[in-house]
Design a protein around this motif. Structure first.
Motif, PDB file in Angstrom:
ATOM      1  N   ASN A 114       7.491   4.592 -14.669  1.00 12.14           N
ATOM      2  CA  ASN A 114       8.887   4.720 -15.097  1.00 12.14           C
ATOM      3  C   ASN A 114       9.719   5.499 -14.079  1.00 12.14           C
ATOM      4  O   ASN A 114      10.947   5.503 -14.138  1.00 12.14           O
ATOM      5  N   PHE A 115       9.037   6.137 -13.131  1.00 11.35           N
ATOM      6  CA  PHE A 115       9.710   6.950 -12.116  1.00 11.35           C
ATOM      7  C   PHE A 115       9.618   6.314 -10.726  1.00 11.35           C
ATOM      8  O   PHE A 115      10.575   6.333  -9.963  1.00 11.35           O
ATOM      9  N   PHE A 116       8.438   5.755 -10.383  1.00  9.98           N
ATOM     10  CA  PHE A 116       8.234   5.097  -9.088  1.00  9.98           C
ATOM     11  C   PHE A 116       8.281   3.583  -9.282  1.00  9.98           C
ATOM     12  O   PHE A 116       7.668   3.043 -10.204  1.00  9.98           O
ATOM     13  N   GLY A 117       8.970   2.906  -8.371  1.00 11.77           N
ATOM     14  CA  GLY A 117       9.039   1.455  -8.449  1.00 11.77           C
ATOM     15  C   GLY A 117       8.016   0.763  -7.570  1.00 11.77           C
ATOM     16  O   GLY A 117       7.752  -0.428  -7.733  1.00 11.77           O
ATOM     17  N   ALA A 118       7.429   1.495  -6.622  1.00 13.80           N
ATOM     18  CA  ALA A 118       6.468   0.915  -5.687  1.00 13.80           C
ATOM     19  C   ALA A 118       5.383   1.940  -5.392  1.00 13.80           C
ATOM     20  O   ALA A 118       5.619   3.152  -5.431  1.00 13.80           O
ATOM     21  N   ALA A 119       4.186   1.434  -5.093  1.00 17.46           N
ATOM     22  CA  ALA A 119       3.055   2.321  -4.813  1.00 17.46           C
ATOM     23  C   ALA A 119       2.129   1.658  -3.813  1.00 17.46           C
ATOM     24  O   ALA A 119       2.062   0.424  -3.718  1.00 17.46           O
ATOM     25  N   GLY A 120       1.406   2.493  -3.068  1.00 10.63           N
ATOM     26  CA  GLY A 120       0.516   1.947  -2.063  1.00 10.63           C
ATOM     27  C   GLY A 120      -0.707   2.800  -1.812  1.00 10.63           C
ATOM     28  O   GLY A 120      -0.851   3.906  -2.345  1.00 10.63           O
ATOM     29  N   SER A 121      -1.577   2.260  -0.975  1.00  4.71           N
ATOM     30  CA  SER A 121      -2.802   2.952  -0.582  1.00  4.71           C
ATOM     31  C   SER A 121      -3.182   2.518   0.818  1.00  4.71           C
ATOM     32  O   SER A 121      -3.148   1.330   1.140  1.00  4.71           O
ATOM     33  N   MET A 122      -3.537   3.481   1.662  1.00  6.31           N
ATOM     34  CA  MET A 122      -4.099   3.212   2.981  1.00  6.31           C
ATOM     35  C   MET A 122      -5.505   3.795   3.016  1.00  6.31           C
ATOM     36  O   MET A 122      -5.686   4.989   2.774  1.00  6.31           O
ATOM     37  N   SER A 123      -6.492   2.928   3.254  1.00  2.00           N
ATOM     38  CA  SER A 123      -7.890   3.392   3.335  1.00  2.00           C
ATOM     39  C   SER A 123      -8.258   4.201   2.091  1.00  2.00           C
ATOM     40  O   SER A 123      -8.911   5.242   2.177  1.00  2.00           O
ATOM     41  N   GLY A 124      -7.834   3.737   0.940  1.00  2.00           N
ATOM     42  CA  GLY A 124      -7.941   4.525  -0.276  1.00  2.00           C
ATOM     43  C   GLY A 124      -9.357   4.835  -0.731  1.00  2.00           C
ATOM     44  O   GLY A 124     -10.221   3.960  -0.778  1.00  2.00           O
ATOM     45  N   ALA A 125      -9.597   6.100  -1.089  1.00  2.00           N
ATOM     46  CA  ALA A 125     -10.832   6.515  -1.766  1.00  2.00           C
ATOM     47  C   ALA A 125     -10.605   6.267  -3.257  1.00  2.00           C
ATOM     48  O   ALA A 125     -10.342   7.179  -4.035  1.00  2.00           O
ATOM     49  N   LEU A 126     -10.682   5.000  -3.643  1.00  2.00           N
ATOM     50  CA  LEU A 126     -10.128   4.546  -4.915  1.00  2.00           C
ATOM     51  C   LEU A 126     -11.104   4.596  -6.091  1.00  2.00           C
ATOM     52  O   LEU A 126     -10.664   4.594  -7.236  1.00  2.00           O
TER      53      LEU A 126
END
Length: 272
Positions: free
Chosen positions: A154-166
């Motif tokens: 509801n606050f961020f419209g976009a999100a990402g990950s680089m080399s994520g420790a997911l």
């Protein structure tokens, strides 16, 4: 002599077209202490009264707020080119950007997703709309980007990950700090709750623009591949890229330019 004067003038003109970096101290009411952050303002910020979209850029395990600006020398140029504010918070070495259920003094979800943006919106000319905010990061910060992006869609419209420790449910060695934040490693329900895979099962009502990338020689590339596969299974639109590279700053210096371009295109999308 004329050539020297020309080169000197060119140097001055180029150096004047550079993003400005602020180092600020932001208090956390949730943790009753302060941390520093870096704010990168594009060159155009000084010249007008326009409000800007904001990208929150998270560091990795063992890192700090200044990592991105000191280890990614082209970041300021990319902020200029994409005309965005870039905010680099401090994640306290190994917070994993959680509000830890084990340690009430570690509330970095609240800090990074609520308290820091409140400060930034109050002190900088930002566009105060979810469609003008993105969050991403590298490694631990890649987990943070998706984790906080989804939980605060509801606050961020976009999100990402680089080399994520997911896949935090697999990162159980004490040296990485996940178990310090989440406790008993046999508590599979808790680890699922804080895992990207648990979060993906709970779709937010607001759609997120998502971007993930990882190096093909990265030792945790299978985590990004697994999230990509799960997003495909759930039919969730996203950008996914693998490029040659390892889990290092050479890769992240290259990757950040593509992520910022993705976010700029999202911010500028008509009807967004």
């Amino acid at each position: 002599m004329k050539q020297s004067l020309f080169l000197f003038a060119l140097f001055l003109s180029l150096s004047s077209l550079a993003a400005e970096v602020d180092t600020v101290t932001i208090f956390s009411k949730a943790m009753n202490r302060s941390f520093r952050a870096v704010v990168i303002k594009p060159d155009s910020y000084q010249k007008g009264k326009t409000n800007y979209p904001t990208v929150y850029l998270l560091h990795g395990l063992g890192g700090k707020f200044s990592d991105w600006v000191s280890k990614a020398p082209n970041l300021k140029l990319h902020a200029d080119r994409n005309n965005v504010l870039v905010v680099c918070p401090d994640g306290a070495i190994n917070s994993w950007y959680f509000d830890s259920p084990e340690d009430s003094t570690m509330r970095f979800e609240t800090y990074v997703a609520d308290e820091i943006p409140a400060y930034i919106d109050a002190h900088y000319r930002t566009i105060r709309d979810r469609k003008a905010r993105a969050i991403t990061g590298l490694s631990m910060g890649g987990h943070g980007g998706l984790f906080l992006g989804y939980r605060h869609a509801n606050f961020f419209g976009a999100a990402g990950s680089m080399s994520g420790a997911l896949m935090v449910e697999l990162i159980k060695e004490p040296m990485y700090g996940v178990s310090k934040r989440l406790g008993d490693t046999t508590n599979t329900a808790r680890y699922r709750e804080y895992s990207i895979f648990g979060i993906l099962d709970k779709q937010p009502k607001d759609t997120l623009a998502l971007i993930l990338d990882c190096g093909t020689e990265d030792f945790i590339v299978e985590m990004s591949r697994a999230v990509h596969k799960r997003l495909q299974e759930l039919k969730i639109a996203h950008d996914y890229t693998e490029r040659p590279g390892r889990h290092d700053w050479q890769y992240w210096n290259n990757a950040i330019q593509y992520q910022l371009l993705f976010f700029r295109n999202y911010f500028g999308k008509e009807g967004n």
